[in-house]
Design a protein around this motif. Sequence first.
Motif, PDB file in Angstrom:
ATOM      1  N   GLN A 199     -21.119   6.270   6.344  1.00 43.22           N
ATOM      2  CA  GLN A 199     -21.206   5.757   4.984  1.00 43.22           C
ATOM      3  C   GLN A 199     -21.450   4.253   4.991  1.00 43.22           C
ATOM      4  O   GLN A 199     -21.068   3.557   5.927  1.00 43.22           O
ATOM      5  N   THR A 200     -22.058   3.766   3.909  1.00 43.38           N
ATOM      6  CA  THR A 200     -22.206   2.327   3.725  1.00 43.38           C
ATOM      7  C   THR A 200     -20.884   1.767   3.204  1.00 43.38           C
ATOM      8  O   THR A 200     -20.030   2.511   2.710  1.00 43.38           O
ATOM      9  N   VAL A 201     -20.731   0.439   3.289  1.00 42.64           N
ATOM     10  CA  VAL A 201     -19.498  -0.145   2.771  1.00 42.64           C
ATOM     11  C   VAL A 201     -19.410   0.022   1.257  1.00 42.64           C
ATOM     12  O   VAL A 201     -18.316   0.095   0.704  1.00 42.64           O
ATOM     13  N   ARG A 202     -20.537   0.093   0.593  1.00 43.30           N
ATOM     14  CA  ARG A 202     -20.499   0.347  -0.856  1.00 43.30           C
ATOM     15  C   ARG A 202     -19.921   1.727  -1.135  1.00 43.30           C
ATOM     16  O   ARG A 202     -19.063   1.883  -1.997  1.00 43.30           O
ATOM     17  N   GLU A 203     -20.389   2.728  -0.391  1.00 44.67           N
ATOM     18  CA  GLU A 203     -19.841   4.081  -0.570  1.00 44.67           C
ATOM     19  C   GLU A 203     -18.360   4.104  -0.210  1.00 44.67           C
ATOM     20  O   GLU A 203     -17.558   4.750  -0.886  1.00 44.67           O
ATOM     21  N   GLY A 204     -18.003   3.389   0.842  1.00 48.58           N
ATOM     22  CA  GLY A 204     -16.612   3.364   1.270  1.00 48.58           C
ATOM     23  C   GLY A 204     -15.687   2.695   0.275  1.00 48.58           C
ATOM     24  O   GLY A 204     -14.495   3.013   0.219  1.00 48.58           O
ATOM     25  N   THR A 205     -16.223   1.763  -0.500  1.00 39.98           N
ATOM     26  CA  THR A 205     -15.374   1.063  -1.473  1.00 39.98           C
ATOM     27  C   THR A 205     -15.400   1.688  -2.858  1.00 39.98           C
ATOM     28  O   THR A 205     -14.697   1.222  -3.752  1.00 39.98           O
ATOM     29  N   ASP A 206     -16.181   2.744  -3.045  1.00 43.83           N
ATOM     30  CA  ASP A 206     -16.227   3.387  -4.364  1.00 43.83           C
ATOM     31  C   ASP A 206     -14.828   3.754  -4.859  1.00 43.83           C
ATOM     32  O   ASP A 206     -14.454   3.478  -5.998  1.00 43.83           O
ATOM     33  N   VAL A 207     -14.043   4.373  -3.990  1.00 42.05           N
ATOM     34  CA  VAL A 207     -12.714   4.833  -4.411  1.00 42.05           C
ATOM     35  C   VAL A 207     -11.750   3.661  -4.565  1.00 42.05           C
ATOM     36  O   VAL A 207     -10.852   3.698  -5.418  1.00 42.05           O
ATOM     37  N   ILE A 208     -11.906   2.622  -3.765  1.00 38.55           N
ATOM     38  CA  ILE A 208     -11.045   1.443  -3.891  1.00 38.55           C
ATOM     39  C   ILE A 208     -11.268   0.786  -5.242  1.00 38.55           C
ATOM     40  O   ILE A 208     -10.312   0.452  -5.960  1.00 38.55           O
ATOM     41  N   VAL A 209     -12.532   0.603  -5.605  1.00 42.91           N
ATOM     42  CA  VAL A 209     -12.863   0.003  -6.900  1.00 42.91           C
ATOM     43  C   VAL A 209     -12.367   0.889  -8.042  1.00 42.91           C
ATOM     44  O   VAL A 209     -11.824   0.395  -9.041  1.00 42.91           O
ATOM     45  N   GLU A 210     -12.531   2.184  -7.892  1.00 44.07           N
ATOM     46  CA  GLU A 210     -12.070   3.115  -8.931  1.00 44.07           C
ATOM     47  C   GLU A 210     -10.562   2.983  -9.163  1.00 44.07           C
ATOM     48  O   GLU A 210     -10.096   2.877 -10.306  1.00 44.07           O
ATOM     49  N   LEU A 211      -9.797   2.970  -8.093  1.00 45.10           N
ATOM     50  CA  LEU A 211      -8.344   2.892  -8.229  1.00 45.10           C
ATOM     51  C   LEU A 211      -7.873   1.509  -8.664  1.00 45.10           C
ATOM     52  O   LEU A 211      -6.834   1.382  -9.310  1.00 45.10           O
ATOM     53  N   ALA A 212      -8.641   0.494  -8.322  1.00 40.18           N
ATOM     54  CA  ALA A 212      -8.282  -0.868  -8.723  1.00 40.18           C
ATOM     55  C   ALA A 212      -8.547  -1.123 -10.201  1.00 40.18           C
ATOM     56  O   ALA A 212      -8.079  -2.130 -10.744  1.00 40.18           O
ATOM     57  N   THR A 213      -9.252  -0.210 -10.841  1.00 40.02           N
ATOM     58  CA  THR A 213      -9.611  -0.400 -12.248  1.00 40.02           C
ATOM     59  C   THR A 213      -9.086   0.712 -13.152  1.00 40.02           C
ATOM     60  O   THR A 213      -9.529   0.826 -14.290  1.00 40.02           O
ATOM     61  N   VAL A 214      -8.142   1.518 -12.672  1.00 43.63           N
ATOM     62  CA  VAL A 214      -7.597   2.577 -13.524  1.00 43.63           C
ATOM     63  C   VAL A 214      -6.823   1.952 -14.683  1.00 43.63           C
ATOM     64  O   VAL A 214      -6.237   0.873 -14.541  1.00 43.63           O
ATOM     65  N   PRO A 215      -6.806   2.605 -15.834  1.00 40.42           N
ATOM     66  CA  PRO A 215      -6.068   2.071 -16.989  1.00 40.42           C
ATOM     67  C   PRO A 215      -4.563   2.221 -16.795  1.00 40.42           C
ATOM     68  O   PRO A 215      -4.114   2.937 -15.886  1.00 40.42           O
ATOM     69  N   PRO A 216      -3.763   1.558 -17.629  1.00 40.51           N
ATOM     70  CA  PRO A 216      -2.300   1.633 -17.501  1.00 40.51           C
ATOM     71  C   PRO A 216      -1.733   3.045 -17.553  1.00 40.51           C
ATOM     72  O   PRO A 216      -0.654   3.293 -17.012  1.00 40.51           O
ATOM     73  N   ASP A 217      -2.460   3.967 -18.194  1.00 40.71           N
ATOM     74  CA  ASP A 217      -1.992   5.360 -18.250  1.00 40.71           C
ATOM     75  C   ASP A 217      -2.768   6.241 -17.276  1.00 40.71           C
ATOM     76  O   ASP A 217      -2.774   7.464 -17.391  1.00 40.71           O
ATOM     77  N   GLY A 218      -3.417   5.610 -16.305  1.00 38.67           N
ATOM     78  CA  GLY A 218      -4.211   6.358 -15.332  1.00 38.67           C
ATOM     79  C   GLY A 218      -3.352   7.053 -14.292  1.00 38.67           C
ATOM     80  O   GLY A 218      -2.114   7.009 -14.340  1.00 38.67           O
ATOM     81  N   PRO A 219      -3.999   7.676 -13.306  1.00 37.05           N
ATOM     82  CA  PRO A 219      -3.267   8.431 -12.283  1.00 37.05           C
ATOM     83  C   PRO A 219      -2.416   7.532 -11.404  1.00 37.05           C
ATOM     84  O   PRO A 219      -2.736   6.358 -11.190  1.00 37.05           O
ATOM     85  N   THR A 220      -1.352   8.094 -10.887  1.00 32.27           N
ATOM     86  CA  THR A 220      -0.512   7.390  -9.919  1.00 32.27           C
ATOM     87  C   THR A 220       0.021   8.411  -8.926  1.00 32.27           C
ATOM     88  O   THR A 220       0.155   9.601  -9.240  1.00 32.27           O
ATOM     89  N   GLY A 221       0.294   7.955  -7.715  1.00 32.79           N
ATOM     90  CA  GLY A 221       0.789   8.861  -6.681  1.00 32.79           C
ATOM     91  C   GLY A 221      -0.279   9.792  -6.135  1.00 32.79           C
ATOM     92  O   GLY A 221       0.036  10.862  -5.616  1.00 32.79           O
ATOM     93  N   THR A 222      -1.556   9.398  -6.217  1.00 34.61           N
ATOM     94  CA  THR A 222      -2.632  10.254  -5.742  1.00 34.61           C
ATOM     95  C   THR A 222      -3.153   9.781  -4.384  1.00 34.61           C
ATOM     96  O   THR A 222      -2.932   8.646  -3.971  1.00 34.61           O
ATOM     97  N   TYR A 223      -3.880  10.677  -3.730  1.00 40.00           N
ATOM     98  CA  TYR A 223      -4.484  10.434  -2.422  1.00 40.00           C
ATOM     99  C   TYR A 223      -5.914  10.927  -2.574  1.00 40.00           C
ATOM    100  O   TYR A 223      -6.159  12.135  -2.589  1.00 40.00           O
ATOM    101  N   VAL A 224      -6.860  10.016  -2.754  1.00 37.19           N
ATOM    102  CA  VAL A 224      -8.206  10.416  -3.137  1.00 37.19           C
ATOM    103  C   VAL A 224      -9.281   9.684  -2.336  1.00 37.19           C
ATOM    104  O   VAL A 224      -9.054   8.599  -1.804  1.00 37.19           O
ATOM    105  N   ASN A 225     -10.472  10.318  -2.272  1.00 34.68           N
ATOM    106  CA  ASN A 225     -11.660   9.657  -1.761  1.00 34.68           C
ATOM    107  C   ASN A 225     -12.703   9.654  -2.873  1.00 34.68           C
ATOM    108  O   ASN A 225     -12.396  10.027  -4.011  1.00 34.68           O
ATOM    109  N   ARG A 226     -13.913   9.272  -2.588  1.00 39.25           N
ATOM    110  CA  ARG A 226     -14.893   9.137  -3.668  1.00 39.25           C
ATOM    111  C   ARG A 226     -15.351  10.477  -4.226  1.00 39.25           C
ATOM    112  O   ARG A 226     -16.026  10.521  -5.256  1.00 39.25           O
ATOM    113  N   HIS A 227     -14.967  11.553  -3.556  1.00 38.59           N
ATOM    114  CA  HIS A 227     -15.330  12.887  -4.037  1.00 38.59           C
ATOM    115  C   HIS A 227     -14.187  13.559  -4.807  1.00 38.59           C
ATOM    116  O   HIS A 227     -14.390  14.584  -5.455  1.00 38.59           O
TER     117      HIS A 227
END
Length: 232
Positions: A199-227
Amino acid sequence: MTTITLITGANKGLGFEAARRLRELGHTVLVAARHPGRGRAAADRLDSPFVPLDVTDEGSVRTAADWVRSRYGRLDVLVNNAGIEGPTTPIDQATATDVAAVLDTNLLGVVRVTNAFLPLLRASAGPRIVNVSSGTGSFALTEQNSWWDLALVPPVYAVTKTALTKLTLCYAHALPGMRVNAADPGWTATDLNNFKGTQTVREGTDVIVELATVPPDGPTGTYVNRHGAVPW
């Protein structure tokens, strides 16, 4: 109000790319790294503040937290990205010292940084913690994919990532007012794996960016990748 985000190990690889992308989204990204020269060079490239921070050094972590407190008064997003691969020897040949060294960065480093920055995160209206784990820490994926090639999945590294994911779940339950999640970047081409990742670093950071921008009522306690969700 600008989102204040600190990323450990942000001078290269996934950390640098996550910093670049979050900065593009309008975050004030604090580039944290243990090597002053490399960290400052990366921060300069991003036009972002540099924060000297060695996750294995309690004093360094406290000094970094004090600096962020004096400069910003809060932290909205903490990305615990710093990590090391460790030895690629079979587990029956690894020493306790080998294991302790990798745990010190990949697990205890997260504890040091997270606990030091909790007061600043509590000052945020929507605090988020992203722990960069790995699919190699998944029991299910390891068995399904027969990830026993030492050159691809160093066993000590995998053990630390299993522990980090469980630590993330513990923090999520202890901190119900925060969004605390574990990100599996996938097999990404970085110097950690001698750029063998597919994977490219952009693909690798997709999930990091997603989790760094979740709303205050977003998911917590999850273990996820970009899929999606990663099986335990």
